[in-house]
Design a protein around this motif. Structure first.
Motif, short mmCIF file in Angstrom:
data_model
loop_
_atom_site.label_atom_id
_atom_site.label_comp_id
_atom_site.label_asym_id
_atom_site.label_seq_id
_atom_site.Cartn_x
_atom_site.Cartn_y
_atom_site.Cartn_z
N PRO A 59 -33.25 -46.62 88.89
CA PRO A 59 -31.81 -46.76 89.14
C PRO A 59 -31.01 -45.85 88.20
N PHE A 60 -30.03 -45.16 88.77
CA PHE A 60 -29.23 -44.24 87.97
C PHE A 60 -27.80 -44.21 88.49
N GLU A 61 -26.93 -43.64 87.68
CA GLU A 61 -25.54 -43.44 88.05
C GLU A 61 -25.18 -41.99 87.79
N VAL A 62 -24.14 -41.51 88.47
CA VAL A 62 -23.68 -40.13 88.30
C VAL A 62 -22.16 -40.17 88.16
N ASN A 63 -21.67 -39.52 87.11
CA ASN A 63 -20.22 -39.45 86.88
C ASN A 63 -19.84 -38.10 86.30
N MET A 75 -28.40 -53.45 91.48
CA MET A 75 -29.24 -52.73 90.53
C MET A 75 -28.40 -52.32 89.32
N THR A 76 -29.04 -52.35 88.20
CA THR A 76 -28.42 -51.86 86.97
C THR A 76 -28.99 -50.49 86.67
N PRO A 77 -28.14 -49.48 86.49
CA PRO A 77 -28.67 -48.15 86.20
C PRO A 77 -29.37 -48.09 84.85
N LEU A 78 -30.50 -47.38 84.82
CA LEU A 78 -31.22 -47.15 83.57
C LEU A 78 -30.91 -45.77 82.99
N VAL A 79 -30.56 -44.84 83.87
CA VAL A 79 -30.24 -43.47 83.47
C VAL A 79 -28.83 -43.17 83.93
N SER A 80 -28.07 -42.54 83.06
CA SER A 80 -26.73 -42.10 83.42
C SER A 80 -26.70 -40.58 83.39
N ILE A 81 -26.32 -39.99 84.51
CA ILE A 81 -26.15 -38.54 84.59
C ILE A 81 -24.65 -38.26 84.51
N ILE A 82 -24.29 -37.51 83.48
CA ILE A 82 -22.89 -37.18 83.25
C ILE A 82 -22.76 -35.66 83.30
N MET A 83 -21.78 -35.19 84.03
CA MET A 83 -21.55 -33.74 84.08
C MET A 83 -20.08 -33.47 83.80
#
Length: 168
Positions: A31-35, A1-9
């Motif tokens: 699909p999302f990622e978290v970094n 999956m390719t993330p559509l939303v990126s959550i950055i903190m």
């Protein structure tokens, strides 16, 4: 999956707040990622992330930060993608973070939700994606339809509570 939303903190200590965004995106099958990236401690990594996000397929960035809360603005300065800022409650009940995020100069917009408003940030991100994806639009509409049902149930529950002088 390719993330559509990126959550950055700015720090992993923000995860308890941002977990609400993760849960909503997961429930909506987005699909999302978290970094974790810090505008002050890893500025080069933040800039590289922001400049490369669009090419990686990211459509919306949710950036959470507390105190000085520079992260959403720094990201917005290096990308044309929409950035949603989530002020994290810390000092001054999050007012300091909120003011840092909403006071962006012309040309560097950051949409800002309320303090600790990760859920609203995720909903807004999904609504943005829904503009170009009918399947996602239907999921958002179905979710929003449930909001009224919760209030209707609450009123039924309140009707069951009895007081001597309660009229309803």
């Amino acid at each position: 999956m390719t993330p559509l939303v990126s959550i950055i903190m700015g720090s992993t200590s923000d995860m308890p707040v941002m977990e609400k965004a993760c849960n909503f995106l997961n429930d909506m099958q987005i699909p999302f990622e978290v970094n974790a990236l810090s505008a002050h401690r890893t500025p080069d990594a933040v800039e590289a992330f922001a400049k490369g996000a669009k090419d990686r397929g990211i459509k919306v960035i949710i950036a959470a930060a507390g105190m000085a809360a520079a992260l959403p603005g720094v990201i917005a300065a290096s990308t044309t993608l929409p950035v949603i800022g989530v002020p994290i409650k810390g000092m001054l009940d999050g007012l300091d973070a909120m003011l840092s995020i909403i006071q962006m100069p012309p040309g560097i917009p950051v949409a800002t939700v309320g303090v600790n408003g990760a859920m609203n940030a995720a909903i807004l991100a999904v609504e943005m994606i829904a503009l170009c994806d009918e399947e996602v639009a239907q999921k958002v509409a179905a979710y929003k339809a449930t909001l009224g049902q919760k209030i209707e149930k609450a009123n039924k529950d309140l009707a069951e509570i009895k007081y001597e002088y309660k009229c309803n």
